[in-house]
Design an enzyme around this catalytic site. Structure first.
Site, short mmCIF file in Angstrom:
data_model
loop_
_atom_site.label_atom_id
_atom_site.label_comp_id
_atom_site.label_asym_id
_atom_site.label_seq_id
_atom_site.Cartn_x
_atom_site.Cartn_y
_atom_site.Cartn_z
N ARG B 64 50.34 -9.35 23.48
CA ARG B 64 50.67 -8.22 24.35
C ARG B 64 52.20 -8.05 24.45
O ARG B 64 52.72 -6.95 24.34
CB ARG B 64 50.08 -8.46 25.75
N GLU B 179 44.72 6.05 26.84
CA GLU B 179 44.07 4.75 26.98
C GLU B 179 42.65 4.90 26.47
O GLU B 179 41.88 5.73 27.00
CB GLU B 179 44.08 4.37 28.47
N TYR B 289 44.96 -7.89 32.79
CA TYR B 289 45.24 -7.77 34.21
C TYR B 289 44.85 -9.00 35.02
O TYR B 289 45.06 -9.05 36.22
CB TYR B 289 44.59 -6.51 34.79
#
EC number: 3.5.1.15
Lengths: 334, 312
Positions: B64, B179, B289
């Protein structure tokens, strides 16, 4: 093999359950944490308690939520890697594999744990799979059959990698018997409650079976469908950059264990062209689009399916064990 | 409708398509690499469209980010900081990107930036809007939604004073987040890849039409406005003690009512949603997350109104 013949096998007093061998395969990570928490509370009330070792295989990778830190731990268990020369600067996972081998093995010795169950997740739509190096390890095959019967709503397969003990490279090869319990689909870094629950129930049923086995239950024979890995297929890649130039075809995506025939679609290039399977025989695909295999050059694996007859089995009694010793005294050498 | 409700914008001459803001979100990485090699598909009359890999180091490692999340790094503090090589990689990178496509907030900034993302959540195709008053973006999103129908493309509005963050696309006058999910990190799924490609095609078509002088009449756009971030239940040591409940898993955009199952503890107990009204959760079980203390966000449905727009 006669139909009525019952094969007697040694007791399985020590079982190891391992999670977090890949630090981002979270069902196993969280399940092991829970089992370790519960272990402290429970007391064994059995006559002959089963010794269950709970192991978090790769704690550093787990902390970082990565597959591995330096190198894939689940490729570090060949005899050569476990026994060869090692420096202080060795990759973390090589050092760790030796610690695990000392804890659960040594691999190939009489004091190795009796059974290793190594927990894994995959991004492929594989349901629950037991992956083992043998198609005639009756312990592993009977455990599979037991799981199938106890969990009929979960798609379940037995995968066989035909690799010799010397060449076997994964953590589960350290025990006298062993297999990986692979459950998907689950993205890496995510825990999906249905996948976690399937793994929890799978491990529970596996341990139950070992207890039944150790207490003398006879498990009747029958047959098991075994998928034997034949080959891998890589993505088409750019000659210079080695970047992939196509994705798994939408008609193949998520269709693990659906038979693939010659000329069936395999890949769709980024310009929309369909690339087809050019093999001679229909085979069964699995590990379709497993994230971690991009770097290993594997888009999917292919297997042949065959029906394996398994005999009835039960645990060896003490007398049978002694009789066995007298016949084969060399087995008792330390 | 009075003429006073028409908004005029300059032609959108400079457009960028960002991929690899998160190096393991593969649709964007793959599309941008494709278009860097051959940009025919993204060419439109009168528009310079630049495909760009924002975080090449993270892309190379298929991770990421390297030091810090690039998509949180475009704060004014970071953009004006000095310190050269001592700064985290992504802060340096944010400054470089601001130099090429910004400066953020100035007249020289790019007109539109599309930032391509994937999520492990079952969000389908989602357009992310940063301001409810950006009539150009609202009209674009309305156009895309109509073009994709009967397929679905939802609009997520993040204007929340605390939960809004400084994205790489925020450098542009009109930032648009794309997204698409569900897709595991590091994996390329053909259907997800193609869906993203189609959305971009319609977006670029809109820009071309706008630049040619087409007037887009007033319209309304259904949106989901970010309301609250909900974390996983944790123990005293900060460890997660429950998972997204099977009834909630994959139910992005579906109503969550007070009393509905929300989490399931590892030993099987149900934890229920205790809010005061119905919300629409999204980003349910997004892998990235967990470390940001977010199991999902709640949203509320809203109808946004866009003025008619035409080029100046």
């Amino acid at each position: 093999m006669e139909v009525d013949e019952v094969v007697c096998l040694p007791r399985l007093p020590r079982v190891a359950v391992c999670g977090g061998t890949h630090g981002n395969e979270l069902s196993g990570v969280y399940l092991m944490r829970e089992l370790l928490k519960m272990e402290k509370k429970e007391t064994e009330k059995e006559e002959e308690p089963l010794s269950v070792l709970m192991v978090l295989s790769n704690p550093r990778a787990m902390l970082q939520c990565r597959r591995y830190v330096d190198t894939d731990l689940n490729r570090c268990f060949t005899h050569a890697t476990l026994n060869g020369p090692i420096s202080d600067a060795a990759p973390y996972e090589i050092i760790r594999s030796r610690e695990l081998n000392a804890m659960l093995g040594p691999k190939g010795s009489p004091v190795a744990v009796d059974l290793v169950c190594d927990l894994h997740n995959t991004t492929a739509n594989m349901g629950l799979c037991l992956i083992a190096y043998s198609d005639c390890d009756w312990i592993c095959l009977h455990i599979f059959r037991h799981l199938q019967r106890q969990m009929p709503d979960i798609p379940m397969r037995y995968i066989h990698f035909d690799v010799s003990n010397k060449e076997s490279y994964s953590l589960d090869s350290v025990g006298k018997h062993g297999f990986a319990m692979e459950i998907g689909p689950q993205p890496h870094g995510v825990v999906r409650s249905n996948i976690y629950t399937a793994m929890k129930v799978g491990v529970q049923n596996m341990l139950d079976w070992v207890r039944f086995f150790n207490s003398g239950t006879i498990f009747e024979g029958g047959f098991v469908d075994v998928f034997s890995m034949i080959k891998h297929i890589d993505y088409p890649r750019d000659g210079e950059t080695r970047n992939i130039t196509a994705a798994i075809h939408p008609q193949l995506q998520d269709r693990d264990f659906c038979q693939l025939h010659p000329e069936d679609p395999l890949f769709q290039t980024f310009s929309g062209e369909t690339l087809r399977y050019k093999g001679n025989e229909p085979l069964y695909p699995f590990f379709i689009n497993e994230c971690a295999y991009y770097e290993k050059g594997i888009a999917l694996s292919l297997a042949r399916k065959r029906r394996v007859m398994i005999p009835a089995i039960r645990v060896q009694t003490e007398q049978e064990k002694q009789a066995n010793k007298q016949e084969y005294p060399s087995e008792e050498e330390e | 409708m009075s003429y006073n409700n028409s908004a005029c914008f300059n032609e959108a001459r400079r457009v960028a398509i960002f991929g690899g803001t998160h190096g393991n979100e593969m649709s964007g990485v793959t599309l941008v690499n494709l278009w860097v090699k051959n940009s025919a598909e993204i060419q439109r009359k009168g528009v310079e469209t630049k495909p760009f890999i924002t975080n090449p180091k993270a892309v190379e490692k298929c991770t990421r980010y390297v030091d810090t999340d690039l998509n949180r790094a475009f704060t004014s503090e970071n953009l004006s900081a000095s310190g050269g090589d001592d700064q985290p990689y992504e802060v340096q990178r944010a400054q470089e990107i601001n130099g090429i496509f910004g400066p953020k907030g100035s007249p020289e900034a790019y007109d539109v930036i599309f930032d391509l993302h994937n999520t492990t959540s079952n969000m389908g195709c989602t357009l992310i809007l940063e301001s409810s008053k950006d009539h150009f973006n609202l009209q674009m999103m309305n156009y895309i939604k109509k073009a994709i129908a009967p397929g679905s493309c939802l609009v997520l509005l993040n204007e929340h004073p605390l939960l809004k963050y400084s994205t790489s696309r925020s450098v542009a006058k009109h930032p648009v987040g794309l997204e698409v999910g569900p897709q595991p990190q590091g994996v390329l799924r053909s259907n997800i890849f193609e869906a993203m490609r189609v959305i971009l095609k319609h977006a670029l078509d809109f820009i071309e039409l706008f630049n040619e002088g087409m007037e887009f009449p007033p319209c309304t756009v259904e949106a989901f406005r970010v309301s609250e971030r909900i974390d996983y239940p944790r123990d005293a040591n900060g460890n997660i003690i429950a998972m997204v409940h099977p009834n909630l898993q994959d139910c992005d955009w579906e109503p969550l009512n007070p009393g509905d199952p929300m989490f399931q503890t590892f030993d099987g107990k149900t934890i229920r949603y205790q809010g005061s009204g119905t919300v629409y959760p999204t980003f349910i079980n997004e892998a990235a997350y967990y470390e940001k203390q977010q199991a999902f966000v709640t949203t509320r449905r809203e109808t946004l109104v866009a003025s008619s727009i035409r080029k100046a």
